[in-house]
Write an enzyme that holds these catalytic residues in place. Structure first.
Site, PDB file in Angstrom:
ATOM      1  N   HIS A 225       0.848  -1.204   0.000  1.00 41.51           N
ATOM      2  CA  HIS A 225       0.000   0.000   0.000  1.00 41.51           C
ATOM      3  C   HIS A 225       0.881   1.250   0.000  1.00 41.51           C
ATOM      4  CE1 HIS A 225      -3.202  -2.847   1.355  1.00 41.51           C
ATOM      5  NE2 HIS A 225      -3.876  -2.120   0.489  1.00 41.51           N
TER       6      HIS A 225
ATOM      7  N   MET B 141       3.136   3.699  -5.371  1.00 41.26           N
ATOM      8  CA  MET B 141       3.186   2.974  -6.641  1.00 41.26           C
ATOM      9  C   MET B 141       1.870   2.230  -6.866  1.00 41.26           C
ATOM     10  SD  MET B 141       6.663   1.005  -7.497  1.00 41.26           S
ATOM     11  CE  MET B 141       6.228  -0.329  -6.456  1.00 41.26           C
TER      12      MET B 141
ATOM     13  N   ASP C 176      -5.671   5.317  -1.214  1.00 41.63           N
ATOM     14  CA  ASP C 176      -5.050   4.644  -0.049  1.00 41.63           C
ATOM     15  C   ASP C 176      -4.102   5.599   0.685  1.00 41.63           C
ATOM     16  OD1 ASP C 176      -6.087   2.104   0.320  1.00 41.63           O
ATOM     17  OD2 ASP C 176      -4.838   1.202  -1.234  1.00 41.63           O
TER      18      ASP C 176
ATOM     19  N   ASP D 284      -8.457  -1.612  -7.964  1.00 42.49           N
ATOM     20  CA  ASP D 284      -7.793  -1.874  -6.681  1.00 42.49           C
ATOM     21  C   ASP D 284      -7.282  -3.313  -6.574  1.00 42.49           C
ATOM     22  OD1 ASP D 284      -6.913  -1.001  -4.250  1.00 42.49           O
ATOM     23  OD2 ASP D 284      -8.802  -1.292  -3.196  1.00 42.49           O
TER      24      ASP D 284
END
Ligand code: CMP
Length: 596
Positions: free
Chosen positions: A350, A353, A393, A503
């Site tokens: 997480h 990138m 995120d 995701d």
């Protein structure tokens, strides 16, 4: 010598002079004991270690031959003794060697008798002894397995300690940096006039969260590189003095031709080439990250000139003409992109990138996937969707919602156990944007801002996997009702499905990209497992590094989550169906490479 001695059985013989002789291993299995008992009751005994046996054994006998001959002599009556003080052995080739014994008060007859009884017991109770041996063998096997487990655990704990140490170093450096900034700010405050201080305080108090760039407004971006990025889609056809060109005036078409036929740096050339693939499924953020910052792992903590999220975000804003349409101040966009990038932690998975990757796939679903066309997306919808992917995120700590809830962290209490991280991602970015230098929405009208904010909130909150079934079922119901998906609610639902797919899209990417991501998520899962173990909690499924089950975990995740979601989206956007085939291919990899 010891190996041969320990293999050799106890030996008995009665000489023709009626002397009973016993040769056996000592109780500590280190020496040969020879005893002799005479009929009238006298006893003799001596112990021989390797040195004393070497002295008496024929020089040309190796230890194996020596013990073989000893056994042969006892078995064939080639043992002699008259007084008990000497026992002589005649070997098969006629050579002799002699043991010299000393008289002892110990009753050797009794020793010999006990030895014989023991020998008899072994032979008559051999089944029982075999059983005992088998039991002992099993116990040994178990102990060995336990030892192997402990060794593995030791390795993983050592790795975990090393990682914690690394993290501590990073934290220490960051702390020193923050302390420096604090001292500088206090110093400045002391020196400057009261009016200035008030003005500055007012702005600072409007942002109640960590500012990842500290005092800086922006990373040290390479304006030449930005010009190249812009040039790919404009070919110089923009208003050079507009606010969206305030940092990097685009090259004219002849300048661009000159620049791209002879690049001023290998890095710019590599990024230019990497961006050729931004509309394709195999665009590779690992490559972009490495070109920008040197690698795709350690660089994430620093990224002095920005990394893959900056490049991908900047490129897509320009690619979709959003900076131009909304006349976004380029300086603020760069501040915002780099502060958001810096706010991602250097987690294995997480990190910024991953945000760049999700952003690219969201772009793919909107454009080649056909969502923008099908839902008749406005520019505000497009901007909101890219914005949501970029921040989705932000500030992720590398541990999941369930860890927050079960350990009742500050964030779990703050967000009442509901979508803890997802709430955090959105709210921290909007908090940062209260500082005008980061307010990328400043060029929009109030209505546009409200609309984009709603889209972003809905999309990011939908990435909570705890809500997965609910959202997918809602989408399926709408699909069955044959909605045209152009109303606001439906658009937001479709966009949520898009970012959800992006995701977890790593499972449907080309194998070399997928394997990097799956390795990274396993690393992050194991780090959470380490923290759980350290707190005395049971490790969450697939997070225990001492019990790896990658293949099982990946196959289950693909079967129950990824493939059903990709199929559902493909029903809506048939051009996305290839992603299911890619996932099946990646699944096949684990069927061939089971690690459990
Ligand atoms: P998060 O990013 O919060 O939301 C999507 C989740 O899917 C992600 O956390 C992981 O828990 C999970 N996920 C994504 N990719 C994989 C993968 N390759 N293997 C297992 N889980 C994954």
């Amino acid at each position: 010598m010891l190996a041969e001695l320990q293999k050799s059985p106890s030996l008995y013989a009665t000489t023709k002079d009626n002397v009973v002789v016993l040769a056996r291993m000592s109780a500590d299995a280190q020496r040969l004991v020879v005893c002799a008992a005479l009929a009238e009751g006298k006893s003799f005994e001596a112990e021989f270690n390797e040195a004393s046996l070497t002295a008496l054994k024929p020089a040309d006998f190796g230890w194996d031959r020596f013990f073989e001959e000893l056994q042969g002599s006892f078995n064939s009556g080639r043992v002699s003794s008259t007084s008990g003080a000497f026992v002589e052995i005649t070997s098969s080739n006629g050579s002799k060697f002699q043991f010299s014994l000393e008289q002892t008060s110990e009753d050797i007859q009794r020793v010999i008798l006990n030895s014989l009884l023991n020998y008899h017991h072994i032979h008559t109770h051999s089944k029982e002894i075999e059983k005992q041996l088998e039991e002992a063998g099993k116990q040994e096997q178990e102990v060995r397995m336990q030892a192997a487990d402990l060794e593995r655990e030791e390795v993983s704990l050592k790795e975990s300690i090393a990682r914690n140490k690394e993290q501590e170093d990073v934290n220490q450096r960051r702390l020193a940096e923050l302390n420096g900034q604090l001292a500088a700010a206090e110093d400045k405050k002391r020196k400057s006039g009261a009016a200035d201080v008030e003005e500055e305080d007012e702005e600072l108090t409007t942002c109640r969260c960590r500012i990842p760039l500290g005092e800086k407004d922006c990373k040290d971006v390479d304006a030449e590189l930005l010009k190249l990025v812009k040039g790919r889609w404009t070919d110089g056809a923009t208003e050079a003095d507009s606010i969206y060109n305030s940092v990097a005036r685009p090259y004219t078409s002849s300048e661009l031709t000159a620049q791209t036929s002879s690049f001023s740096s290998a890095q710019r050339q590599a990024i230019w080439q990497a961006l050729e693939k931004i509309d394709d499924w195999d665009y590779d953020v690992f490559n972009v990250q490495s070109q920008m910052s040197g690698d795709d792992n350690a660089s994430l903590a620093i990224q002095a000139n920005g990394g893959s999220l900056l490049v991908t975000g900047f490129a897509l804003m320009f690619r979709h003409g959003l900076m131009q349409k909304f006349k976004i101040d380029e300086r603020i966009l760069l501040n915002w992109l780099t502060v958001v990038e810096a706010g991602y932690h250097g987690n294995p998975y997480h990190n910024s990138m991953h945000a760049a990757d999700v952003l690219h796939i969201t772009h793919y679903i909107l454009s080649k996937g056909g969502l923008a066309k099908k839902c008749k997306l406005t520019d505000e919808d497009m901007f909101g969707a890219l914005f949501a992917a970029i921040i989705h995120d932000y500030d992720h700590p590398g541990i999941n919602n369930s860890f927050h809830v079960k350990t009742q962290t500050y964030l779990a209490t703050l967000y009442n156990d509901r979508s803890v991280l997802e709430n955090r991602h959105v709210s921290s970015v909007f908090e940062l944007m209260k500082l005008s230098k980061f307010n990328v929405l400043s060029a929009f009208t109030d209505d546009q801002r409200r609309d984009i904010r709603d889209t972003v909130i809905e999309m990011v909150l939908s990435t909570d996997m705890g809500l997965h079934a609910k959202i997918v079922n809602q989408f399926k119901r709408r699909l069955q009702e044959n909605h045209d998906f152009t109303k606001k609610d439906d658009i937001r639902l479709a966009l949520s499905m898009a970012v959800k797919m992006a995701d977890i899209s790593n499972c449907g990417r080309p194998e070399h990209i997928y394997l990097k991501w799956s390795g990274k998520i396993a690393d992050e899962f194991y780090m959470q497992g380490d923290r759980e173990r350290n707190l005395g909690l049971p490790c969450s499924p697939f997070m225990d590094r001492s019990q790896p089950a990658m293949a099982k975990g990946q196959i289950a995740f693909m079967n129950y989550i990824v493939v059903p979601l990709f199929e559902c989206i493909s029903e809506f956007l048939p051009d996305m169906h290839f992603s299911v085939d890619h996932t099946e291919q990646n699944k096949a990899y684990w069927n061939k490479n089971d690690d459990s």
